[in-house]
Motif scaffolding. Structure first.
Motif, PDB file in Angstrom:
ATOM      1  N   VAL A  30       0.857  -1.189   0.000  1.00 34.34           N
ATOM      2  CA  VAL A  30       0.000   0.000   0.000  1.00 34.34           C
ATOM      3  C   VAL A  30       0.886   1.229   0.000  1.00 34.34           C
ATOM      4  O   VAL A  30       1.716   1.400   0.889  1.00 34.34           O
ATOM      5  CB  VAL A  30      -0.930   0.018   1.233  1.00 34.34           C
ATOM      6  N   ALA A  31       0.747   2.075  -1.012  1.00 31.11           N
ATOM      7  CA  ALA A  31       1.603   3.260  -1.124  1.00 31.11           C
ATOM      8  C   ALA A  31       0.750   4.499  -1.356  1.00 31.11           C
ATOM      9  O   ALA A  31      -0.296   4.453  -2.006  1.00 31.11           O
ATOM     10  CB  ALA A  31       2.595   3.098  -2.269  1.00 31.11           C
ATOM     11  N   SER A 102      -1.346  11.485  -3.883  1.00 27.48           N
ATOM     12  CA  SER A 102      -1.645  10.318  -4.707  1.00 27.48           C
ATOM     13  C   SER A 102      -2.003   9.195  -3.743  1.00 27.48           C
ATOM     14  O   SER A 102      -1.177   8.776  -2.930  1.00 27.48           O
ATOM     15  CB  SER A 102      -0.429   9.925  -5.558  1.00 27.48           C
ATOM     16  N   LEU A 103      -3.257   8.756  -3.798  1.00 23.47           N
ATOM     17  CA  LEU A 103      -3.765   7.771  -2.847  1.00 23.47           C
ATOM     18  C   LEU A 103      -3.856   6.396  -3.504  1.00 23.47           C
ATOM     19  O   LEU A 103      -3.916   6.284  -4.731  1.00 23.47           O
ATOM     20  CB  LEU A 103      -5.145   8.190  -2.348  1.00 23.47           C
ATOM     21  N   PRO A 104      -3.869   5.332  -2.689  1.00 24.14           N
ATOM     22  CA  PRO A 104      -4.072   3.993  -3.256  1.00 24.14           C
ATOM     23  C   PRO A 104      -5.382   3.930  -4.042  1.00 24.14           C
ATOM     24  O   PRO A 104      -6.319   4.706  -3.808  1.00 24.14           O
ATOM     25  CB  PRO A 104      -4.130   3.095  -2.013  1.00 24.14           C
ATOM     26  N   GLY A 125     -11.522   0.625   5.667  1.00 22.01           N
ATOM     27  CA  GLY A 125     -10.398   0.442   6.581  1.00 22.01           C
ATOM     28  C   GLY A 125      -9.453   1.628   6.534  1.00 22.01           C
ATOM     29  O   GLY A 125      -9.246   2.241   5.482  1.00 22.01           O
ATOM     30  N   LEU A 126      -8.883   1.948   7.689  1.00 25.13           N
ATOM     31  CA  LEU A 126      -7.975   3.095   7.778  1.00 25.13           C
ATOM     32  C   LEU A 126      -6.601   2.725   7.241  1.00 25.13           C
ATOM     33  O   LEU A 126      -5.943   1.818   7.752  1.00 25.13           O
ATOM     34  CB  LEU A 126      -7.867   3.569   9.227  1.00 25.13           C
ATOM     35  N   ILE A 127      -6.155   3.437   6.188  1.00 23.31           N
ATOM     36  CA  ILE A 127      -4.815   3.251   5.636  1.00 23.31           C
ATOM     37  C   ILE A 127      -3.807   4.080   6.413  1.00 23.31           C
ATOM     38  O   ILE A 127      -2.693   3.660   6.715  1.00 23.31           O
ATOM     39  CB  ILE A 127      -4.789   3.645   4.146  1.00 23.31           C
TER      40      ILE A 127
END
Length: 258
Positions: A30-31, A102-104, A125-127
């Motif tokens: 996850v980036a 820039s989000l997943p 879910g919280l990233i």
């Protein structure tokens, strides 16, 4: 996209700097990234002597720097992600700083009631989150500041005026949830090793309580209240009282004060 540098604080997510001013934080596939406004320059150590110790959590040397008119930005790696310090030099500087994100895939960002900005995956879910913003002047006094969102651009507004003591320092700080999982597991193991009669299974339960309490803490809740409530629910209240000092010392190793 050219990768300029990469870094990683122990037990933290991997951090990549691309095109000199785009900082990518990744963990477990996850980036997400934040791009600093302004013109990229050689990184310089910012003078943080006037910033209260509990506000600055950067580790080591800066990883990226940019400049704008009467302001500069300097980013550091932290135990849980990154922290970017905005140094505002005078009242003629901009009061708004815009950070493209820039989000997943399929993730969404939300401004929370405590002023933080949380990022959630498609299932809710919280990233991770940009912690509640702060700003202080050259005398250490608080300066009003808020986050807002315009599409996938994070905007930090700093409410200084001509009588403010400059420079003003403000920050967007990214916290990735993977840290709480790592810290919780390590703490549960430490408790099981330190307290006679505590099994590995009980250590796992305690680690889960630590993880949940850390997530709640970054949502503005009391860590110890959440932790002890979790232990009581698992019928481990007495163990929790004995484990308190072990938990506190273990979390200090991650740079987490509770």
């Amino acid at each position: 996209m050219t990768t300029i540098a990469s870094t990683q604080v122990q037990d933290s997510p991997e951090i990549l700097v691309q095109e000199s001013n785009k900082i990518v934080v990744g963990n477990g596939g996850v980036a997400s990234s934040i791009t600093l406004p302004g013109t990229a320059v050689a990184t310089n150590q910012l003078d943080v002597s006037d910033v209260p110790e509990d506000l600055f959590t950067g580790k080591g040397t800066p990883i990226a720097s940019t400049v704008l008119d009467d302001a500069s930005l300097t980013s550091y790696a932290t135990e849980s992600g990154t922290q970017t310090l905005i140094s505002i030099e005078s009242a003629s500087a901009a009061s708004e700083y815009r950070f493209p994100l820039s989000l997943p895939s399929e993730a969404t960002a939300i401004v929370e009631s405590d002023g933080s900005v949380s990022v959630h995956d498609q299932g809710g879910g919280l990233i991770g989150k940009y912690l509640s913003p702060w700003a202080v002047d050259a005398k250490g006094a608080k300066v009003g500041t808020t986050f807002s969102l315009q599409g996938n651009t994070l905007i930090q507004t700093v409410k200084f005026n001509a009588t403010t003591a400059f420079p003003v320092i403000a920050d967007p700080q990214w916290w990735q949830t993977a840290l709480s999982i790592t810290a919780g597991a390590a703490t549960g193991t430490a408790v099981a090793a330190a307290i006679a009669g505590v099994s590995t299974g009980v250590g796992v339960i305690i680690g889960g309580c630590v993880t949940g309490a850390l997530n709640s803490m970054w949502d503005g809740s009391d860590f110890w209240g959440g932790f002890r409530g979790c232990l009581l629910g698992a019928a481990l209240g007495a163990v929790g009282r004995v484990a308190t000092s072990v938990v506190k010392n273990s979390l200090k190793g991650f740079g987490i004060g509770v």
